[in-house]
Design a protein around this motif. Structure first.
Motif, short mmCIF file in Angstrom:
data_model
loop_
_atom_site.label_atom_id
_atom_site.label_comp_id
_atom_site.label_asym_id
_atom_site.label_seq_id
_atom_site.Cartn_x
_atom_site.Cartn_y
_atom_site.Cartn_z
N ALA A 9 0.84 -1.21 0.00
CA ALA A 9 0.00 0.00 0.00
C ALA A 9 0.87 1.25 0.00
O ALA A 9 1.76 1.41 0.82
CB ALA A 9 -0.91 0.01 1.20
N THR A 10 0.60 2.12 -0.94
CA THR A 10 1.29 3.41 -1.00
C THR A 10 0.49 4.42 -0.19
O THR A 10 -0.69 4.18 0.10
CB THR A 10 1.40 3.90 -2.46
OG1 THR A 10 0.08 4.17 -2.94
CG2 THR A 10 2.08 2.87 -3.34
N ARG A 12 -0.75 7.02 -1.30
CA ARG A 12 -1.87 7.40 -2.15
C ARG A 12 -3.02 6.39 -2.05
O ARG A 12 -4.18 6.77 -1.95
CB ARG A 12 -1.39 7.53 -3.60
CG ARG A 12 -2.51 7.94 -4.54
CD ARG A 12 -2.02 8.07 -5.99
NE ARG A 12 -3.11 8.37 -6.87
CZ ARG A 12 -3.58 9.59 -7.13
NH1 ARG A 12 -3.00 10.64 -6.57
NH2 ARG A 12 -4.57 9.77 -7.95
N ASP A 13 -2.69 5.09 -2.06
CA ASP A 13 -3.72 4.05 -1.93
C ASP A 13 -4.51 4.23 -0.63
O ASP A 13 -5.74 4.20 -0.64
CB ASP A 13 -3.09 2.65 -1.93
CG ASP A 13 -2.45 2.28 -3.26
OD1 ASP A 13 -2.83 2.88 -4.28
OD2 ASP A 13 -1.56 1.41 -3.25
N ASP A 14 -3.78 4.43 0.47
CA ASP A 14 -4.44 4.59 1.76
C ASP A 14 -5.26 5.88 1.80
O ASP A 14 -6.35 5.92 2.35
CB ASP A 14 -3.43 4.56 2.90
CG ASP A 14 -2.89 3.15 3.15
OD1 ASP A 14 -3.59 2.18 2.80
OD2 ASP A 14 -1.78 3.02 3.68
N ARG A 17 -8.42 5.46 -0.21
CA ARG A 17 -9.34 4.61 0.55
C ARG A 17 -10.08 5.43 1.62
O ARG A 17 -11.28 5.29 1.80
CB ARG A 17 -8.56 3.46 1.20
CG ARG A 17 -9.38 2.27 1.53
CD ARG A 17 -8.55 1.05 1.94
NE ARG A 17 -7.70 0.59 0.85
CZ ARG A 17 -6.35 0.54 0.90
NH1 ARG A 17 -5.70 0.90 1.97
NH2 ARG A 17 -5.66 0.11 -0.14
N CYS A 46 2.38 13.02 -1.58
CA CYS A 46 1.09 12.43 -1.95
C CYS A 46 -0.04 13.43 -1.75
O CYS A 46 -0.90 13.59 -2.62
CB CYS A 46 0.85 11.18 -1.12
SG CYS A 46 -0.83 10.56 -1.18
#
Length: 163
Positions: A9-10, A12-14, A17, A46
């Protein structure tokens, strides 16, 4: 509070989300992503990118937060404190409040009356009961003038209601 970041998980992904569920201020996102174990520099990069893409906006967060708290019957003092606690700049808070009030969006005196009416059936017979109503409104973030107005006018037949 949070588990360490997944290896895949980057930031950005978190962040995406989290933003999929509700608006977050930049400071809130920064705290949550850092708590998940992401590097501070990567988090800052990010968040800059998300803001540039319009996916995160403190202005949008502030407007949304203000509207939701008004619907809950909270007063301006409490809302300002909560926004400050969430890392929102004073000028942005001032701007959001003036925009909301300028649109005819909120009459704090009417909101105090309605909030008091919803919670209590009458003004109270004793000084103790009256003080209880004062504390209730003060705890909701209404100032002295708004509390006094609500106690005097909340149960009037022609008391204003908030749209």
């Amino acid at each position: 509070m949070f588990a360490p970041a997944d290896s895949d998980a980057t930031p950005r992904d978190d962040a995406i989300r989290l933003l999929a569920r509700r608006e977050y201020s930049r400071a809130e996102l920064e705290g949550r992503l850092t708590a998940k174990g992401h590097d501070s520099a990567a988090v800052a990069e990010c968040l800059d990118a998300l803001a540039d893409e319009g996916l995160q906006s403190d202005t949008r967060f502030t407007e949304s937060f203000l509207r939701s708290r008004i619907l809950r019957g909270q007063g301006p003092l409490k809302i300002r404190v909560e926004l400050s606690r969430r890392g929102i700049d004073r000028e942005l808070v001032r701007s959001a409040f003036s925009e909301q009030e300028g649109q005819g969006g909120v009459d704090w005196f009417a909101l105090a009356c309605e909030t008091l009416r919803r919670r209590f059936s009458g003004p109270g017979d004793s000084p103790r009961e009256r003080a209880r109503r004062e504390r209730f409104l003060a705890g909701r973030g209404f100032d002295f003038e708004q509390v006094r107005h609500a106690l005097d006018h909340a149960w009037d037949e022609d008391a204003p209601s908030v749209p």
